[in-house]
Design a protein around this motif. Structure first.
Motif, PDB file in Angstrom:
ATOM      1  N   ALA A   1      -3.211   4.550   2.517  1.00 43.62           N
ATOM      2  CA  ALA A   1      -1.826   4.461   2.048  1.00 43.62           C
ATOM      3  C   ALA A   1      -1.706   3.415   0.945  1.00 43.62           C
ATOM      4  O   ALA A   1      -0.987   3.615  -0.038  1.00 43.62           O
ATOM      5  CB  ALA A   1      -0.884   4.125   3.211  1.00 43.62           C
ATOM      6  N   ASN A   2      -2.429   2.317   1.090  1.00 42.35           N
ATOM      7  CA  ASN A   2      -2.456   1.307   0.023  1.00 42.35           C
ATOM      8  C   ASN A   2      -3.144   1.850  -1.221  1.00 42.35           C
ATOM      9  O   ASN A   2      -2.715   1.585  -2.344  1.00 42.35           O
ATOM     10  CB  ASN A   2      -3.166   0.049   0.511  1.00 42.35           C
ATOM     11  CG  ASN A   2      -2.277  -0.785   1.395  1.00 42.35           C
ATOM     12  OD1 ASN A   2      -1.362  -1.420   0.909  1.00 42.35           O
ATOM     13  ND2 ASN A   2      -2.521  -0.756   2.688  1.00 42.35           N
ATOM     14  N   LEU A   3      -4.195   2.615  -1.024  1.00 37.26           N
ATOM     15  CA  LEU A   3      -4.895   3.232  -2.147  1.00 37.26           C
ATOM     16  C   LEU A   3      -3.967   4.199  -2.887  1.00 37.26           C
ATOM     17  O   LEU A   3      -3.990   4.271  -4.121  1.00 37.26           O
ATOM     18  CB  LEU A   3      -6.139   3.967  -1.630  1.00 37.26           C
ATOM     19  CG  LEU A   3      -7.118   4.503  -2.662  1.00 37.26           C
ATOM     20  CD1 LEU A   3      -7.644   3.397  -3.564  1.00 37.26           C
ATOM     21  CD2 LEU A   3      -8.263   5.217  -1.951  1.00 37.26           C
ATOM     22  N   THR A   4      -3.123   4.897  -2.135  1.00 33.92           N
ATOM     23  CA  THR A   4      -2.148   5.814  -2.744  1.00 33.92           C
ATOM     24  C   THR A   4      -1.233   5.071  -3.700  1.00 33.92           C
ATOM     25  O   THR A   4      -0.969   5.540  -4.815  1.00 33.92           O
ATOM     26  CB  THR A   4      -1.299   6.507  -1.655  1.00 33.92           C
ATOM     27  OG1 THR A   4      -2.151   7.351  -0.890  1.00 33.92           O
ATOM     28  CG2 THR A   4      -0.172   7.332  -2.249  1.00 33.92           C
ATOM     29  N   ARG A   5      -0.741   3.916  -3.269  1.00 34.44           N
ATOM     30  CA  ARG A   5       0.148   3.129  -4.136  1.00 34.44           C
ATOM     31  C   ARG A   5      -0.579   2.731  -5.417  1.00 34.44           C
ATOM     32  O   ARG A   5      -0.017   2.787  -6.506  1.00 34.44           O
ATOM     33  CB  ARG A   5       0.678   1.907  -3.399  1.00 34.44           C
ATOM     34  CG  ARG A   5       1.754   2.258  -2.377  1.00 34.44           C
ATOM     35  CD  ARG A   5       2.447   1.033  -1.815  1.00 34.44           C
ATOM     36  NE  ARG A   5       1.634   0.263  -0.877  1.00 34.44           N
ATOM     37  CZ  ARG A   5       1.474   0.579   0.408  1.00 34.44           C
ATOM     38  NH1 ARG A   5       2.081   1.615   0.913  1.00 34.44           N
ATOM     39  NH2 ARG A   5       0.742  -0.188   1.187  1.00 34.44           N
ATOM     40  N   GLY A   6      -1.824   2.357  -5.284  1.00 36.54           N
ATOM     41  CA  GLY A   6      -2.583   1.943  -6.461  1.00 36.54           C
ATOM     42  C   GLY A   6      -2.943   3.101  -7.382  1.00 36.54           C
ATOM     43  O   GLY A   6      -2.916   2.956  -8.600  1.00 36.54           O
ATOM     44  N   LEU A   7      -3.263   4.258  -6.815  1.00 34.11           N
ATOM     45  CA  LEU A   7      -3.683   5.407  -7.625  1.00 34.11           C
ATOM     46  C   LEU A   7      -2.515   6.282  -8.063  1.00 34.11           C
ATOM     47  O   LEU A   7      -2.677   7.143  -8.930  1.00 34.11           O
ATOM     48  CB  LEU A   7      -4.713   6.248  -6.862  1.00 34.11           C
ATOM     49  CG  LEU A   7      -6.036   5.545  -6.546  1.00 34.11           C
ATOM     50  CD1 LEU A   7      -6.950   6.456  -5.745  1.00 34.11           C
ATOM     51  CD2 LEU A   7      -6.723   5.079  -7.824  1.00 34.11           C
ATOM     52  N   GLY A   8      -1.343   6.102  -7.432  1.00 32.89           N
ATOM     53  CA  GLY A   8      -0.155   6.789  -7.908  1.00 32.89           C
ATOM     54  C   GLY A   8       0.204   8.093  -7.226  1.00 32.89           C
ATOM     55  O   GLY A   8       1.276   8.625  -7.460  1.00 32.89           O
TER      56      GLY A   8
ATOM     57  N   PHE B   1      -5.080  16.532   6.726  1.00 34.86           N
ATOM     58  CA  PHE B   1      -4.791  15.361   7.543  1.00 34.86           C
ATOM     59  C   PHE B   1      -4.677  14.105   6.690  1.00 34.86           C
ATOM     60  O   PHE B   1      -3.717  13.342   6.817  1.00 34.86           O
ATOM     61  CB  PHE B   1      -5.849  15.154   8.634  1.00 34.86           C
ATOM     62  CG  PHE B   1      -5.544  13.953   9.481  1.00 34.86           C
ATOM     63  CD1 PHE B   1      -4.650  14.041  10.528  1.00 34.86           C
ATOM     64  CD2 PHE B   1      -6.112  12.717   9.200  1.00 34.86           C
ATOM     65  CE1 PHE B   1      -4.332  12.930  11.296  1.00 34.86           C
ATOM     66  CE2 PHE B   1      -5.800  11.600   9.956  1.00 34.86           C
ATOM     67  CZ  PHE B   1      -4.910  11.709  11.008  1.00 34.86           C
ATOM     68  N   ILE B   2      -5.655  13.899   5.825  1.00 33.42           N
ATOM     69  CA  ILE B   2      -5.645  12.673   5.009  1.00 33.42           C
ATOM     70  C   ILE B   2      -4.404  12.640   4.120  1.00 33.42           C
ATOM     71  O   ILE B   2      -3.708  11.625   4.038  1.00 33.42           O
ATOM     72  CB  ILE B   2      -6.936  12.551   4.173  1.00 33.42           C
ATOM     73  CG1 ILE B   2      -8.150  12.323   5.081  1.00 33.42           C
ATOM     74  CG2 ILE B   2      -6.822  11.407   3.163  1.00 33.42           C
ATOM     75  CD1 ILE B   2      -9.486  12.442   4.376  1.00 33.42           C
ATOM     76  N   SER B   3      -4.105  13.760   3.467  1.00 32.65           N
ATOM     77  CA  SER B   3      -2.954  13.791   2.550  1.00 32.65           C
ATOM     78  C   SER B   3      -1.645  13.570   3.296  1.00 32.65           C
ATOM     79  O   SER B   3      -0.780  12.815   2.846  1.00 32.65           O
ATOM     80  CB  SER B   3      -2.920  15.121   1.793  1.00 32.65           C
ATOM     81  OG  SER B   3      -4.067  15.240   0.982  1.00 32.65           O
ATOM     82  N   LEU B   4      -1.486  14.236   4.438  1.00 33.76           N
ATOM     83  CA  LEU B   4      -0.250  14.040   5.213  1.00 33.76           C
ATOM     84  C   LEU B   4      -0.155  12.619   5.748  1.00 33.76           C
ATOM     85  O   LEU B   4       0.931  12.032   5.783  1.00 33.76           O
ATOM     86  CB  LEU B   4      -0.151  15.065   6.338  1.00 33.76           C
ATOM     87  CG  LEU B   4       0.153  16.491   5.889  1.00 33.76           C
ATOM     88  CD1 LEU B   4       0.034  17.470   7.051  1.00 33.76           C
ATOM     89  CD2 LEU B   4       1.528  16.576   5.238  1.00 33.76           C
ATOM     90  N   ALA B   5      -1.277  12.058   6.160  1.00 37.28           N
ATOM     91  CA  ALA B   5      -1.269  10.666   6.631  1.00 37.28           C
ATOM     92  C   ALA B   5      -0.790   9.738   5.517  1.00 37.28           C
ATOM     93  O   ALA B   5       0.015   8.834   5.755  1.00 37.28           O
ATOM     94  CB  ALA B   5      -2.661  10.255   7.109  1.00 37.28           C
ATOM     95  N   LEU B   6      -1.262   9.980   4.301  1.00 36.97           N
ATOM     96  CA  LEU B   6      -0.882   9.129   3.176  1.00 36.97           C
ATOM     97  C   LEU B   6       0.597   9.239   2.853  1.00 36.97           C
ATOM     98  O   LEU B   6       1.233   8.271   2.430  1.00 36.97           O
ATOM     99  CB  LEU B   6      -1.711   9.498   1.945  1.00 36.97           C
ATOM    100  CG  LEU B   6      -3.204   9.230   2.089  1.00 36.97           C
ATOM    101  CD1 LEU B   6      -3.956   9.695   0.859  1.00 36.97           C
ATOM    102  CD2 LEU B   6      -3.479   7.770   2.361  1.00 36.97           C
ATOM    103  N   MET B   7       1.166  10.417   3.049  1.00 33.32           N
ATOM    104  CA  MET B   7       2.585  10.605   2.755  1.00 33.32           C
ATOM    105  C   MET B   7       3.483  10.116   3.891  1.00 33.32           C
ATOM    106  O   MET B   7       4.562   9.577   3.644  1.00 33.32           O
ATOM    107  CB  MET B   7       2.867  12.086   2.487  1.00 33.32           C
ATOM    108  CG  MET B   7       2.294  12.562   1.168  1.00 33.32           C
ATOM    109  SD  MET B   7       2.717  14.278   0.852  1.00 33.32           S
ATOM    110  CE  MET B   7       1.158  15.074   1.142  1.00 33.32           C
ATOM    111  N   LEU B   8       3.033  10.289   5.136  1.00 30.93           N
ATOM    112  CA  LEU B   8       3.902  10.024   6.282  1.00 30.93           C
ATOM    113  C   LEU B   8       3.754   8.622   6.881  1.00 30.93           C
ATOM    114  O   LEU B   8       4.715   8.068   7.398  1.00 30.93           O
ATOM    115  CB  LEU B   8       3.659  11.074   7.371  1.00 30.93           C
ATOM    116  CG  LEU B   8       3.971  12.514   6.963  1.00 30.93           C
ATOM    117  CD1 LEU B   8       3.525  13.486   8.046  1.00 30.93           C
ATOM    118  CD2 LEU B   8       5.445  12.671   6.654  1.00 30.93           C
TER     119      LEU B   8
ATOM    120  N   ALA C   1      -5.622   9.614  -3.805  1.00 37.70           N
ATOM    121  CA  ALA C   1      -6.196   8.786  -2.735  1.00 37.70           C
ATOM    122  C   ALA C   1      -7.028   9.641  -1.776  1.00 37.70           C
ATOM    123  O   ALA C   1      -8.073   9.196  -1.293  1.00 37.70           O
ATOM    124  CB  ALA C   1      -5.084   8.054  -1.988  1.00 37.70           C
ATOM    125  N   THR C   2      -6.576  10.869  -1.512  1.00 33.09           N
ATOM    126  CA  THR C   2      -7.356  11.782  -0.667  1.00 33.09           C
ATOM    127  C   THR C   2      -8.703  12.051  -1.316  1.00 33.09           C
ATOM    128  O   THR C   2      -9.750  11.974  -0.658  1.00 33.09           O
ATOM    129  CB  THR C   2      -6.591  13.107  -0.449  1.00 33.09           C
ATOM    130  OG1 THR C   2      -5.353  12.825   0.197  1.00 33.09           O
ATOM    131  CG2 THR C   2      -7.397  14.070   0.398  1.00 33.09           C
TER     132      THR C   2
END
Length: 162
Positions: free
Chosen positions: A28-35, A86-93, A40-41
């Motif tokens: 989730a932190n990686l998502t914020r950094g990568l946009g 799973f990874i993508s939904l985890a990052l969003m939720l 991130a997935t």
């Protein structure tokens, strides 16, 4: 199997479950950094390959059978797609539900799906029929999910309420 062997298997299963919220929170932190969650997935899966390849090489595992690869049914390759899901939904939720809320809800989904997989013996699993005690265990687990999700108050709300 010996009791010690079973205890080891149970411990490994707990460890497998314990790494999921860490993976989700870090990603989730990686998502914020990568946009975006999909970047991130992809990064997570690339790191998985980079970690796994040296292990495979160190163990000197033989290459898989090309004959099997050619004749394997398509559903056998769906695991990767489920991983992306799973990874993508985890990052969003996870940022919205919190780690405990997301993992509790994901676990509820896993238990329900697992009961169905076991009951029907899908994908080559040994059939383990859905009995009343197994269903009651799932109901109790889902009740726990509801308590976990709906009894939490974000820390910021506690600070502003005082």
């Amino acid at each position: 199997m010996s009791t010690l062997h079973w205890a080891g298997l149970l411990l490994l299963a707990v460890i497998a479950g314990a790494v999921v919220p860490f993976q989700s929170a870090i990603n989730a932190n990686l998502t914020r950094g990568l946009g975006h969650p999909l970047w991130a997935t992809l990064a997570s899966l690339v790191v998985s390959v980079l970690v796994l390849l040296p292990i495979i090489l160190a163990l000197r595992l033989p290459l898989p059978s090309l004959a099997f690869i050619a004749k394997a049914p398509l559903w056998m390759w769906a695991g990767g797609a489920f991983g992306v899901c799973f990874i993508s939904l985890a990052l969003m939720l996870l940022p919205k539900l919190g780690a405990s809320g997301f993992i509790a809800l994901a676990l509820a989904g896993q238990v329900v799906a697992s009961l169905l997989l076991d009951h029907f013996g899908w994908f080559g699993l040994v059939e383990r029929h859905m009995t009343l005690p197994r269903v009651m265990g799932a109901v109790l687990l889902i009740a726990g999910v509801v308590v976990i999700q709906f009894s939490s108050t974000p820390a910021k709300a506690l600070v502003t309420a005082s």
